[in-house]
Design a protein around this motif. Structure first.
Motif, PDB file in Angstrom:
ATOM      1  N   LEU A   1       0.140   7.092  -3.611  1.00  0.00           N
ATOM      2  CA  LEU A   1       0.805   8.277  -3.065  1.00  0.00           C
ATOM      3  C   LEU A   1       0.836   8.102  -1.555  1.00  0.00           C
ATOM      4  O   LEU A   1      -0.194   7.854  -0.923  1.00  0.00           O
ATOM      5  CB  LEU A   1       0.042   9.544  -3.455  1.00  0.00           C
ATOM      6  CG  LEU A   1       0.266  10.044  -4.875  1.00  0.00           C
ATOM      7  CD1 LEU A   1      -0.769  11.100  -5.234  1.00  0.00           C
ATOM      8  CD2 LEU A   1       1.674  10.606  -5.040  1.00  0.00           C
ATOM      9  N   ARG A   2       2.027   8.244  -0.990  1.00  0.00           N
ATOM     10  CA  ARG A   2       2.204   7.944   0.426  1.00  0.00           C
ATOM     11  C   ARG A   2       2.955   9.087   1.108  1.00  0.00           C
ATOM     12  O   ARG A   2       3.945   9.593   0.567  1.00  0.00           O
ATOM     13  CB  ARG A   2       2.999   6.638   0.567  1.00  0.00           C
ATOM     14  CG  ARG A   2       3.129   6.109   1.971  1.00  0.00           C
ATOM     15  CD  ARG A   2       3.999   4.868   1.967  1.00  0.00           C
ATOM     16  NE  ARG A   2       3.455   3.826   1.097  1.00  0.00           N
ATOM     17  CZ  ARG A   2       4.121   2.703   0.803  1.00  0.00           C
ATOM     18  NH1 ARG A   2       5.351   2.514   1.277  1.00  0.00           N
ATOM     19  NH2 ARG A   2       3.557   1.795   0.039  1.00  0.00           N
ATOM     20  N   PRO A   3       2.484   9.514   2.290  1.00  0.00           N
ATOM     21  CA  PRO A   3       3.212  10.580   2.987  1.00  0.00           C
ATOM     22  C   PRO A   3       4.593  10.117   3.427  1.00  0.00           C
ATOM     23  O   PRO A   3       4.761   9.003   3.927  1.00  0.00           O
ATOM     24  CB  PRO A   3       2.318  10.883   4.198  1.00  0.00           C
ATOM     25  CG  PRO A   3       1.430   9.694   4.361  1.00  0.00           C
ATOM     26  CD  PRO A   3       1.270   9.084   3.014  1.00  0.00           C
ATOM     27  N   VAL A   4       5.585  10.944   3.179  1.00  0.00           N
ATOM     28  CA  VAL A   4       6.951  10.702   3.628  1.00  0.00           C
ATOM     29  C   VAL A   4       7.409  11.970   4.344  1.00  0.00           C
ATOM     30  O   VAL A   4       6.680  12.965   4.391  1.00  0.00           O
ATOM     31  CB  VAL A   4       7.897  10.358   2.460  1.00  0.00           C
ATOM     32  CG1 VAL A   4       7.501   9.047   1.803  1.00  0.00           C
ATOM     33  CG2 VAL A   4       7.896  11.484   1.420  1.00  0.00           C
TER      34      VAL A   4
ATOM     35  N   ASP B   1       8.447  15.371   5.097  1.00  0.00           N
ATOM     36  CA  ASP B   1       8.416  16.652   4.373  1.00  0.00           C
ATOM     37  C   ASP B   1       7.708  16.595   3.028  1.00  0.00           C
ATOM     38  O   ASP B   1       7.854  17.504   2.201  1.00  0.00           O
ATOM     39  CB  ASP B   1       9.833  17.201   4.159  1.00  0.00           C
ATOM     40  CG  ASP B   1      10.563  17.466   5.471  1.00  0.00           C
ATOM     41  OD1 ASP B   1       9.880  17.862   6.436  1.00  0.00           O
ATOM     42  OD2 ASP B   1      11.783  17.272   5.518  1.00  0.00           O
ATOM     43  N   GLY B   2       6.942  15.544   2.757  1.00  0.00           N
ATOM     44  CA  GLY B   2       6.274  15.541   1.464  1.00  0.00           C
ATOM     45  C   GLY B   2       5.437  14.307   1.213  1.00  0.00           C
ATOM     46  O   GLY B   2       5.050  13.587   2.131  1.00  0.00           O
ATOM     47  N   THR B   3       5.160  14.067  -0.074  1.00  0.00           N
ATOM     48  CA  THR B   3       4.429  12.883  -0.509  1.00  0.00           C
ATOM     49  C   THR B   3       5.182  12.262  -1.676  1.00  0.00           C
ATOM     50  O   THR B   3       5.892  12.954  -2.423  1.00  0.00           O
ATOM     51  CB  THR B   3       2.982  13.242  -0.911  1.00  0.00           C
ATOM     52  OG1 THR B   3       2.252  12.022  -1.170  1.00  0.00           O
ATOM     53  CG2 THR B   3       2.938  14.112  -2.158  1.00  0.00           C
ATOM     54  N   GLN B   4       5.034  10.951  -1.852  1.00  0.00           N
ATOM     55  CA  GLN B   4       5.805  10.238  -2.874  1.00  0.00           C
ATOM     56  C   GLN B   4       4.975   9.083  -3.413  1.00  0.00           C
ATOM     57  O   GLN B   4       4.253   8.407  -2.664  1.00  0.00           O
ATOM     58  CB  GLN B   4       7.105   9.697  -2.265  1.00  0.00           C
ATOM     59  CG  GLN B   4       8.043   9.001  -3.247  1.00  0.00           C
ATOM     60  CD  GLN B   4       9.320   8.528  -2.549  1.00  0.00           C
ATOM     61  OE1 GLN B   4       9.300   8.113  -1.384  1.00  0.00           O
ATOM     62  NE2 GLN B   4      10.439   8.588  -3.250  1.00  0.00           N
ATOM     63  N   PHE B   5       5.097   8.847  -4.734  1.00  0.00           N
ATOM     64  CA  PHE B   5       4.423   7.696  -5.328  1.00  0.00           C
ATOM     65  C   PHE B   5       5.299   6.463  -5.172  1.00  0.00           C
ATOM     66  O   PHE B   5       6.473   6.464  -5.543  1.00  0.00           O
ATOM     67  CB  PHE B   5       4.120   7.936  -6.806  1.00  0.00           C
ATOM     68  CG  PHE B   5       3.389   6.788  -7.458  1.00  0.00           C
ATOM     69  CD1 PHE B   5       2.013   6.673  -7.341  1.00  0.00           C
ATOM     70  CD2 PHE B   5       4.083   5.817  -8.169  1.00  0.00           C
ATOM     71  CE1 PHE B   5       1.331   5.613  -7.924  1.00  0.00           C
ATOM     72  CE2 PHE B   5       3.414   4.762  -8.766  1.00  0.00           C
ATOM     73  CZ  PHE B   5       2.028   4.655  -8.638  1.00  0.00           C
ATOM     74  N   ILE B   6       4.709   5.380  -4.652  1.00  0.00           N
ATOM     75  CA  ILE B   6       5.391   4.090  -4.483  1.00  0.00           C
ATOM     76  C   ILE B   6       4.711   3.083  -5.396  1.00  0.00           C
ATOM     77  O   ILE B   6       3.531   2.772  -5.215  1.00  0.00           O
ATOM     78  CB  ILE B   6       5.324   3.595  -3.021  1.00  0.00           C
ATOM     79  CG1 ILE B   6       5.741   4.704  -2.038  1.00  0.00           C
ATOM     80  CG2 ILE B   6       6.176   2.342  -2.854  1.00  0.00           C
ATOM     81  CD1 ILE B   6       7.166   5.136  -2.151  1.00  0.00           C
ATOM     82  N   ALA B   7       5.431   2.576  -6.390  1.00  0.00           N
ATOM     83  CA  ALA B   7       4.858   1.603  -7.329  1.00  0.00           C
ATOM     84  C   ALA B   7       4.833   0.210  -6.711  1.00  0.00           C
ATOM     85  O   ALA B   7       5.723  -0.166  -5.950  1.00  0.00           O
ATOM     86  CB  ALA B   7       5.667   1.591  -8.623  1.00  0.00           C
ATOM     87  N   LYS B   8       3.809  -0.568  -7.088  1.00  0.00           N
ATOM     88  CA  LYS B   8       3.670  -1.924  -6.567  1.00  0.00           C
ATOM     89  C   LYS B   8       3.572  -2.977  -7.676  1.00  0.00           C
ATOM     90  O   LYS B   8       4.157  -4.045  -7.570  1.00  0.00           O
ATOM     91  CB  LYS B   8       2.425  -2.020  -5.681  1.00  0.00           C
ATOM     92  CG  LYS B   8       2.487  -1.188  -4.407  1.00  0.00           C
ATOM     93  CD  LYS B   8       1.215  -1.384  -3.585  1.00  0.00           C
ATOM     94  CE  LYS B   8       1.283  -0.630  -2.264  1.00  0.00           C
ATOM     95  NZ  LYS B   8       0.042  -0.823  -1.472  1.00  0.00           N
ATOM     96  N   GLN B   9       2.826  -2.673  -8.726  1.00  0.00           N
ATOM     97  CA  GLN B   9       2.576  -3.688  -9.755  1.00  0.00           C
ATOM     98  C   GLN B   9       2.577  -3.074 -11.147  1.00  0.00           C
ATOM     99  O   GLN B   9       2.034  -1.990 -11.367  1.00  0.00           O
ATOM    100  CB  GLN B   9       1.233  -4.375  -9.496  1.00  0.00           C
ATOM    101  CG  GLN B   9       0.868  -5.442 -10.535  1.00  0.00           C
ATOM    102  CD  GLN B   9      -0.418  -6.156 -10.183  1.00  0.00           C
ATOM    103  OE1 GLN B   9      -0.449  -7.001  -9.290  1.00  0.00           O
ATOM    104  NE2 GLN B   9      -1.500  -5.818 -10.863  1.00  0.00           N
ATOM    105  N   LEU B  10       3.206  -3.798 -12.083  1.00  0.00           N
ATOM    106  CA  LEU B  10       3.237  -3.402 -13.489  1.00  0.00           C
ATOM    107  C   LEU B  10       2.399  -4.386 -14.294  1.00  0.00           C
ATOM    108  O   LEU B  10       2.553  -5.597 -14.152  1.00  0.00           O
ATOM    109  CB  LEU B  10       4.682  -3.400 -14.008  1.00  0.00           C
ATOM    110  CG  LEU B  10       4.871  -3.323 -15.522  1.00  0.00           C
ATOM    111  CD1 LEU B  10       4.452  -1.959 -16.054  1.00  0.00           C
ATOM    112  CD2 LEU B  10       6.322  -3.624 -15.906  1.00  0.00           C
TER     113      LEU B  10
END
Length: 229
Positions: free
Chosen positions: A114-117, A119-128
């Motif tokens: 979860l990373r601040p962007v 006006d909010g926060t967003q989940f950024i995927a890295k590995q499956l």
């Protein structure tokens, strides 16, 4: 005398006839011999077939695919607006190809943060990590931006926010400041949560946090094609 001349002429004609007849096969055969020559040359130098290179089949999940997920650790995640928190999510619905083959099975895990962007926060995927094979693949996927915050203050029902929640490190620090002399470890493991509402605040009077429900808030969208093979 006449008979002798006739016999002589007849002998000459017969000789010419024999010669002409004997020569005829040679004159006819000569064109055939010249015509056959290119065929023999062609057989000596046959053309080589062009080698065929086998084509590999690429299996991929197209950009724009929606991946449903949840958190195995908690039903909600609490972070502050400026916090970056590592999170592991679990796939809850299989991703299939156009012919029904399962490409991403249920139970596969997606690591990210979860990373601040703005006006909010967003989940950024890295590995499956695929469930069936444990193969690890890089993945480019994001959730929607979460903008709604919760304000924790003197009148907040804290038990509603913290019960069954995973708390980010920064959020835990904020809660520690708010509740002062309350044992934060007891708060985080759920002891006495019902009694927290209405307690006097500690060093800070209030704090803004994001309360995120992964199963409904963190559906992921592939931002780029995911190549599996």
């Amino acid at each position: 005398m006449l008979n002798y001349r006739c016999q002589s002429k007849l002998a000459v004609l017969m000789a010419l006839g024999i010669t002409t007849t004997a020569s005829l096969p040679i004159l006819i055969a000569a064109p055939g011999t010249a015509k056959a020559q290119p065929d023999r040359i062609g057989q000596l130098f046959p053309s080589q077939p062009t080698p065929v290179t086998p084509r590999s089949t690429q299996v991929s999940v197209p950009s724009g695919t929606i991946i449903a997920v949840k958190s195995e650790e908690a039903e909600k995640i609490v972070v502050t607006p400026d916090e970056t928190a590592p999170i592991t999510l679990t796939v809850t619905q299989p991703i299939r190809s156009s012919v029904g083959t399962i490409l991403i099975p249920i139970g596969s895990q997606i690591e990210g943060e979860l990373r601040p962007v703005e006006d909010g926060t967003q989940f950024i995927a890295k590995q499956l990590t695929l469930k069936t094979s444990n193969r690890e693949l890089p993945i480019e996927a994001t959730s929607a931006v979460i903008t709604e915050t919760e304000t924790i203050d003197n009148g907040t029902d804290v038990s509603r926010i913290l019960k069954n929640a995973a708390i980010g490190a920064a959020a835990a620090g904020v809660l520690s400041e708010i509740f002062g002399d309350i044992d934060l470890i007891e708060v985080l493991v759920g002891a006495g949560l019902g009694a927290l509402s209405g307690l006097l605040l500690g060093g800070s009077e209030q704090a803004e946090v994001f309360v995120i429900y992964p199963e409904t808030d963190l559906d992921l969208t592939l931002d780029a094609e995911l190549v599996l093979r």
